[in-house]
Scaffold this motif. Sequence first.
Motif, short mmCIF file in Angstrom:
data_model
loop_
_atom_site.label_atom_id
_atom_site.label_comp_id
_atom_site.label_asym_id
_atom_site.label_seq_id
_atom_site.Cartn_x
_atom_site.Cartn_y
_atom_site.Cartn_z
N ARG A 137 0.83 -1.20 0.00
CA ARG A 137 0.00 0.00 0.00
C ARG A 137 0.87 1.25 0.00
O ARG A 137 1.93 1.29 0.60
N LEU A 138 0.36 2.28 -0.68
CA LEU A 138 0.96 3.62 -0.67
C LEU A 138 -0.06 4.59 -0.10
O LEU A 138 -1.24 4.52 -0.42
N HIS A 139 0.41 5.51 0.72
CA HIS A 139 -0.45 6.60 1.21
C HIS A 139 0.29 7.90 0.94
O HIS A 139 1.39 8.11 1.44
N THR A 140 -0.30 8.76 0.13
CA THR A 140 0.34 9.98 -0.32
C THR A 140 -0.16 11.19 0.45
O THR A 140 -1.36 11.36 0.62
N SER A 141 0.76 12.03 0.89
CA SER A 141 0.44 13.33 1.48
C SER A 141 1.19 14.39 0.69
O SER A 141 2.42 14.39 0.64
N ILE A 142 0.42 15.30 0.07
CA ILE A 142 1.03 16.38 -0.73
C ILE A 142 1.23 17.60 0.16
O ILE A 142 0.32 17.98 0.90
N VAL A 143 2.40 18.18 0.09
CA VAL A 143 2.71 19.36 0.88
C VAL A 143 2.04 20.57 0.24
O VAL A 143 2.29 20.89 -0.93
N LEU A 144 1.16 21.23 1.00
CA LEU A 144 0.49 22.43 0.52
C LEU A 144 1.34 23.68 0.71
O LEU A 144 1.35 24.57 -0.12
N ASN A 145 2.03 23.73 1.86
CA ASN A 145 2.83 24.91 2.20
C ASN A 145 3.93 24.47 3.16
O ASN A 145 3.65 23.72 4.10
N THR A 146 5.14 24.91 2.93
CA THR A 146 6.25 24.57 3.82
C THR A 146 6.39 25.66 4.88
O THR A 146 6.67 26.81 4.55
N ILE A 147 6.19 25.28 6.12
CA ILE A 147 6.30 26.22 7.24
C ILE A 147 7.75 26.33 7.69
O ILE A 147 8.25 27.41 7.96
N LYS A 148 8.42 25.21 7.77
CA LYS A 148 9.82 25.19 8.20
C LYS A 148 10.50 24.02 7.53
O LYS A 148 9.97 22.91 7.51
N GLU A 149 11.68 24.28 6.99
CA GLU A 149 12.48 23.22 6.36
C GLU A 149 13.94 23.54 6.60
O GLU A 149 14.51 24.40 5.92
N GLU A 150 14.52 22.90 7.55
CA GLU A 150 15.92 23.14 7.91
C GLU A 150 16.78 21.96 7.51
O GLU A 150 16.31 20.82 7.50
N THR A 151 18.00 22.24 7.20
CA THR A 151 18.98 21.18 7.01
C THR A 151 20.05 21.24 8.08
O THR A 151 20.79 20.28 8.27
N ASN A 152 20.14 22.37 8.79
CA ASN A 152 21.16 22.54 9.81
C ASN A 152 20.76 21.78 11.08
O ASN A 152 19.64 21.90 11.57
N ILE A 153 21.71 21.03 11.62
CA ILE A 153 21.51 20.30 12.87
C ILE A 153 22.00 21.19 14.01
O ILE A 153 23.13 21.69 13.96
N PRO A 154 21.16 21.44 15.04
CA PRO A 154 21.61 22.29 16.15
C PRO A 154 22.77 21.63 16.89
O PRO A 154 22.64 20.50 17.36
N VAL A 155 23.89 22.32 16.97
CA VAL A 155 25.08 21.76 17.62
C VAL A 155 25.56 22.54 18.82
O VAL A 155 26.45 22.09 19.53
N LEU A 156 25.00 23.71 19.03
CA LEU A 156 25.43 24.51 20.20
C LEU A 156 24.47 24.35 21.34
O LEU A 156 23.30 24.14 21.17
#
Length: 156
Positions: A137-156
């Motif tokens: 089975r596949l269940h699809t969720s389409i993103v309507l709006n991106t509120i937050k998208e980070e690639t940085n990992i908090p290190v401090l």
Amino acid sequence: MEKANIDHIDRLILKTLQEEGRITNSELASRIGLTTTPTLERVRRLEREGIIEGYTAKLNKEAVEKGLSVFVTVTLNMHQLSLLEEFTNAVKAIPEILACYNTTGEGDFLLHVVVKDTKDYEQFMRTKLTTLPDLQRLHTSIVLNTIKEETNIPVL
């Protein structure tokens, strides 16, 4: 990987490189309060130890015609090791799948897919997703709006 032995200066380096991957060594050294040679030695050690895995450029998805993000929950029929390996190898070969997470809960895997638009996703689903091995089975969720998208990992 075992726990990394990193100090506060290493963390400053990691934070800065995540924010500005193209920063010069001399500018990085100036920001963290060291001279260039020890700064470069620390960066090379962080790379050698696998703490820094690589450097990338963040792209504007719309500009490269991949503006639609889709999350797909995948449930498999069976959980035999050979079928799992076949599934994961197939996923790794599909460039539109940015990430694949083996998860607990409702499904077995969560895929992050980027495509041009809904029509492109429909084609992608029919020609690539539905051909994945052992698919139940596949269940699809389409993103309507991106509120937050980070690639940085908090290190401090």
